[in-house]
Design an enzyme around this catalytic site. Structure first.
Site, PDB file in Angstrom:
ATOM      1  N   ASP A  44       1.521  13.878  52.652  1.00  0.00           N
ATOM      2  CA  ASP A  44       0.681  13.689  53.580  1.00  0.00           C
ATOM      3  C   ASP A  44       0.788  14.350  55.051  1.00  0.00           C
ATOM      4  O   ASP A  44       0.324  13.963  56.189  1.00  0.00           O
ATOM      5  CB  ASP A  44       0.114  11.825  53.612  1.00  0.00           C
ATOM      6  CG  ASP A  44      -0.514  11.700  52.054  1.00  0.00           C
ATOM      7  OD1 ASP A  44      -0.786  12.449  52.128  1.00  0.00           O
ATOM      8  OD2 ASP A  44       0.265  11.028  51.839  1.00  0.00           O
ATOM      9  N   ASP A  50      -4.038  13.036  46.353  1.00  0.00           N
ATOM     10  CA  ASP A  50      -4.821  13.509  47.135  1.00  0.00           C
ATOM     11  C   ASP A  50      -4.738  14.781  48.146  1.00  0.00           C
ATOM     12  O   ASP A  50      -5.165  15.214  48.827  1.00  0.00           O
ATOM     13  CB  ASP A  50      -4.177  12.672  48.000  1.00  0.00           C
ATOM     14  CG  ASP A  50      -4.184  10.899  46.956  1.00  0.00           C
ATOM     15  OD1 ASP A  50      -4.192  11.207  45.596  1.00  0.00           O
ATOM     16  OD2 ASP A  50      -4.185   9.877  47.623  1.00  0.00           O
TER      17      ASP A  50
HETATM   18  N1  GLY Z   1      -3.924   8.894  50.245  1.00  0.00           N
HETATM   19  C1  GLY Z   1      -4.155   7.678  49.427  1.00  0.00           C
HETATM   20  C2  GLY Z   1      -5.347   7.192  49.272  1.00  0.00           C
HETATM   21  O1  GLY Z   1      -6.031   7.859  49.258  1.00  0.00           O
HETATM   22  O2  GLY Z   1      -4.955   5.616  49.784  1.00  0.00           O
END
Ligand code: GLY
Length: 401
Positions: free
Chosen positions: A108, A168
């Protein structure tokens, strides 16, 4: 309601979105951010709120960039220096995080650094922000698994039970494209493209619905199986996962269409809009699963007959995705649909109706099975609602991604 009826209703709602309505919502978002800023000081809000209030925390989660991104948006909308000063103070905190390699062993990095340094570089041309983009991109690059050709999402690098990508991650890749633009080093972009193609071929099912995560065999790199992490089940459609695809594909295509890396094979045949052929179907899945009030339940296992909690953040992400896709004509009436989504959020889900609430958007879900952030504002819902308003009010706005 059929897909076409939902589209019609959204388009009709969207016709209420006029310049002064957008300005009122954006002014209110900036006021809310200014009030919150005083409480957080140099710290950060937690990923999601509890009873409408964010906990105050250090810069230690995957979500801190959303707060800094909102400071940049508030600065761009108002021109008020106090937002710029706090955003730059945050940039120093992000530098410290890099220097200490503090909670950065995950994918992330894009959510964190696109909205802090990436935004800062877009808005101010700061050299510090430019260097941070490269430093952060190096960390993301190091998570690329040759066997399987993907960026490992979480956990110890190479750990068999963590040998997977997650949907994601689409939003983490633009940081790599920007690193190539800045440095001229094609490696970043090549890795981004490889991961992107692996993801399109695995985590998106034949019927254009999405898995949340997808595992690979660590010995051979062969794709193995889809599994959920935050959805209702391995086979369900996690609403926010579908939205990450709706936003992530156009973000990546915005780099790939102008800039194909040398020597990398184009493995996905594209349509004449330059998009993967199933993009339209991916959006159709999302719209088809919207309930009566057009704000999705957190997983598409749920509907008005079998209700659960709403995830307003998924709609805000989708609105930004459609506004990005609109630039390539990748979905019919994309802008009008996005306007309808933003209007529904602004009129029925905005926290402006609750004076004590710190969020911008009510009724999000973080992780339902873990009981986290259910029916609460969350930082990405707030951020993407704010970004969608900005995209509509200022079509010339330069994205932070
Ligand atoms: N990227 C983690 C979520 O969308 O909760």
């Amino acid at each position: 309601m059929k897909l076409q009826d939902k589209q019609k209703e959204l388009i009709q709602l969207g016709s209420n979105v006029q310049e002064d309505w957008l300005a009122q919502q954006l002014d209110w978002c900036c006021q809310q951010i200014e009030t919150n800023m005083q409480r957080y000081g140099l710290d950060f809000p937690s990923a999601c709120a509890t009873d409408g209030s964010y906990r105050i925390k250090p810069n230690d989660d995957w979500t801190n960039g959303f707060w800094t991104g909102m400071l940049w948006l508030a600065y761009e909308w108002t021109g008020k220096k106090l937002f710029l000063v706090r955003a730059m103070e945050n940039i120093h905190s992000f530098q410290e995080r890099l220097d200490k390699h503090f909670v950065l062993d995950h994918h992330d990095i894009g959510f964190l650094y696109s909205l802090s340094a990436g935004a800062g570089y877009t808005v101010t041309d700061s050299l510090l922000c430019q260097q941070q983009i490269l430093q952060a991109a190096d960390i993301l690059l190091a998570r690329f698994q040759q066997k399987g050709q993907f960026i490992q999402a979480w956990g110890k690098f190479g750990e068999p039970k963590e040998y997977r990508l997650i949907i994601d991650s689409l939003i983490n890749l633009p940081l790599l494209f920007r690193a190539t633009e800045i440095s001229g080093d094609a490696r970043y972009q090549e890795i981004a493209q490889k991961h992107y193609h692996t993801l399109l071929k695995t985590v998106i099912r034949e019927n254009a619905t999405t898995f949340h995560t997808y595992y690979f065999d660590p010995l051979t790199g062969e794709p193995s199986h889809g599994a959920t992490h935050q959805g209702n089940s391995d086979e369900s459609i996690w609403a926010r996962g579908q939205s990450w695809a709706i936003l992530g594909i156009p973000l990546n295509e915005s780099y790939l269409q102008n800039n194909q890396p040398n020597g990398t094979q184009e493995v996905i045949p594209l349509t004449n809009t330059g998009f993967p052929p199933n993009y339209k179907a991916i959006v159709d899945v999302f719209l088809t699963n919207l309930p009566q009030d057009l704000v999705p339940y957190w997983d598409f296992d749920f509907n008005d007959q079998v209700p659960s909690d709403k995830d307003s953040s998924a709609l805000a992400i989708t609105a930004c995705g459609l506004l990005e896709a609109e630039k390539s004509n990748a979905y019919p009436a994309a802008k009008k649909l996005a306007q309808g989504m933003v209007y529904r959020l602004g009129e029925k889900y905005s926290a402006k109706s609750e004076t004590k609430n710190e969020g911008l958007l009510l009724h999000g879900v973080y992780a339902h099975a873990e009981g986290k952030g259910i029916d609460e504002p969350n930082l990405w819902g707030d951020y993407f609602y704010f970004e969608a308003l900005m995209r509509l009010a200022r079509p010339e706005w330069k994205k932070y991604w």
